[in-house]
Scaffold this active site. Structure first.
Site, short mmCIF file in Angstrom:
data_model
loop_
_atom_site.label_atom_id
_atom_site.label_comp_id
_atom_site.label_asym_id
_atom_site.label_seq_id
_atom_site.Cartn_x
_atom_site.Cartn_y
_atom_site.Cartn_z
N LYS A 63 -30.60 110.00 12.62
CA LYS A 63 -29.51 108.99 12.80
C LYS A 63 -30.23 107.45 12.84
O LYS A 63 -31.43 107.64 13.28
CB LYS A 63 -28.43 108.82 13.89
CG LYS A 63 -29.33 109.03 15.41
CD LYS A 63 -29.62 107.54 15.88
CE LYS A 63 -30.45 107.61 17.10
NZ LYS A 63 -30.75 106.19 17.48
N ASP A 96 -27.35 111.45 22.88
CA ASP A 96 -27.28 111.39 21.34
C ASP A 96 -26.98 112.65 20.72
O ASP A 96 -26.35 112.76 19.58
CB ASP A 96 -28.60 111.04 20.55
CG ASP A 96 -29.02 109.47 20.82
OD1 ASP A 96 -27.90 108.77 21.14
OD2 ASP A 96 -29.99 109.20 20.47
#
Length: 289
Positions: A10, A136
């Site tokens: 990401k 995350d």
């Protein structure tokens, strides 16, 4: 039985830190999106009741420190699973890079083990379990593009950002996220406009996306590691439309729409930096199929 699951990296298009919470975590608001740079996580069913981690990367732990191991351990304990698993992790995402490689491996393990062990959990349920492993992991369970709040576990889905190239450059250093947050001074910092970034994504407005990138952790990491600032300057000089550090760093990414400029930036950085990638944003969320 074997399953292969992709674990994409990401980037943070915007990262803001609001305040420190009573539990010791920081309250954040982040716009994250997955990119086409992925580890491969292979899960092999074991009848023996144990978890094995295999990786050829010497920076990937093969014990309880590994987030994919923690994911398997959590599912086994919670759902009384008596079978085991071998988790083979083929790394492509640089380690300790601000790209959520370990978190994405854990999320891939959660999605894959849900199928391998026939647990029948939804993505929402897996994301909730993932939040116990790392900040995350919830986002990485879903993938796609999202606003993440809280300590990163409160996820609101967003549309895919405008199509463009993402050029990533990582110097040969690792950054301690904990150290960056320790040195973060919340008073007087310039906060990115999260609302405007959401608006830009909703309107598929590439120029506005580029105009609203921001990361409050940059100043700390750039002071600790001047080479990150040098990479930022090189990317700007080579003509990227927007340049930002991802997460706590040290990876820097640049956005560009034109193939010719992408090649120029990519080739220019390869002579200057250890690990350089040119990839696309993925856009869509993961499915459980």
């Amino acid at each position: 039985m074997k399953l292969l699951v992709k674990a994409p990296a990401k980037i943070n298009l915007a990262l803001d830190v609001l305040h420190k919470r009573p539990d010791g975590y920081h309250e954040v608001e982040m716009i994250m999106t997955t990119i086409d740079l992925a580890d491969r996580v292979e899960l092999t069913l074991l009848q023996e009741d144990k978890i094995l981690i295999l990786s050829h990367n010497r920076y990937v732990p093969d014990d309880h420190r590994n987030l994919a191991y923690q994911a398997a351990q959590l599912l086994k304990g919670r759902f009384n699973v008596k079978q085991g698993v071998t988790i083979s992790i083929e790394k492509t995402i640089p380690v300790a890079a601000g790209l959520a490689g370990g978190s994405s491996d854990a999320a891939a393990a959660l999605r894959g083990l849900n199928k391998l062990w026939d647990l029948g959990l939804t993505l929402d349920e897996l994301a909730e379990i993932g939040s116990e492993i790392g900040s995350d992991v919830s986002f990485c369970v879903y993938g796609g593009t999202a606003l993440a709040k809280g300590r990163g576990e409160m996820i609101t889905e967003l549309p895919a950002p405008p199509t463009c190239w993402v050029i990533l450059a990582k110097p040969f250093i690792g950054v301690s996220t904990a150290e960056v947050y320790r040195q973060l001074n919340l008073s007087g910092m310039h906060h990115p406009n999260i609302g405007k970034m959401i608006e830009a994504i909703n309107h598929n407005d590439y120029q506005q996306v580029c105009g609203n990138v921001g990361n409050v952790l940059e100043d700390v990491t750039l002071k600790l590691h001047p080479e990150v600032a040098q990479i930022k300057e090189q990317m700007k000089r080579f003509g990227a439309d927007a340049v930002l550090m991802s997460g706590s760093g040290p990876t820097v990414f640049g956005l560009v729409q034109h193939d010719s400029r992408m090649h120029r930036i990519y080739n220019g950085l390869r002579g200057f930096c250890d690990q350089v990638f040119a990839v696309r944003m993925l856009g869509g969320r993961h499915s459980l199929d």
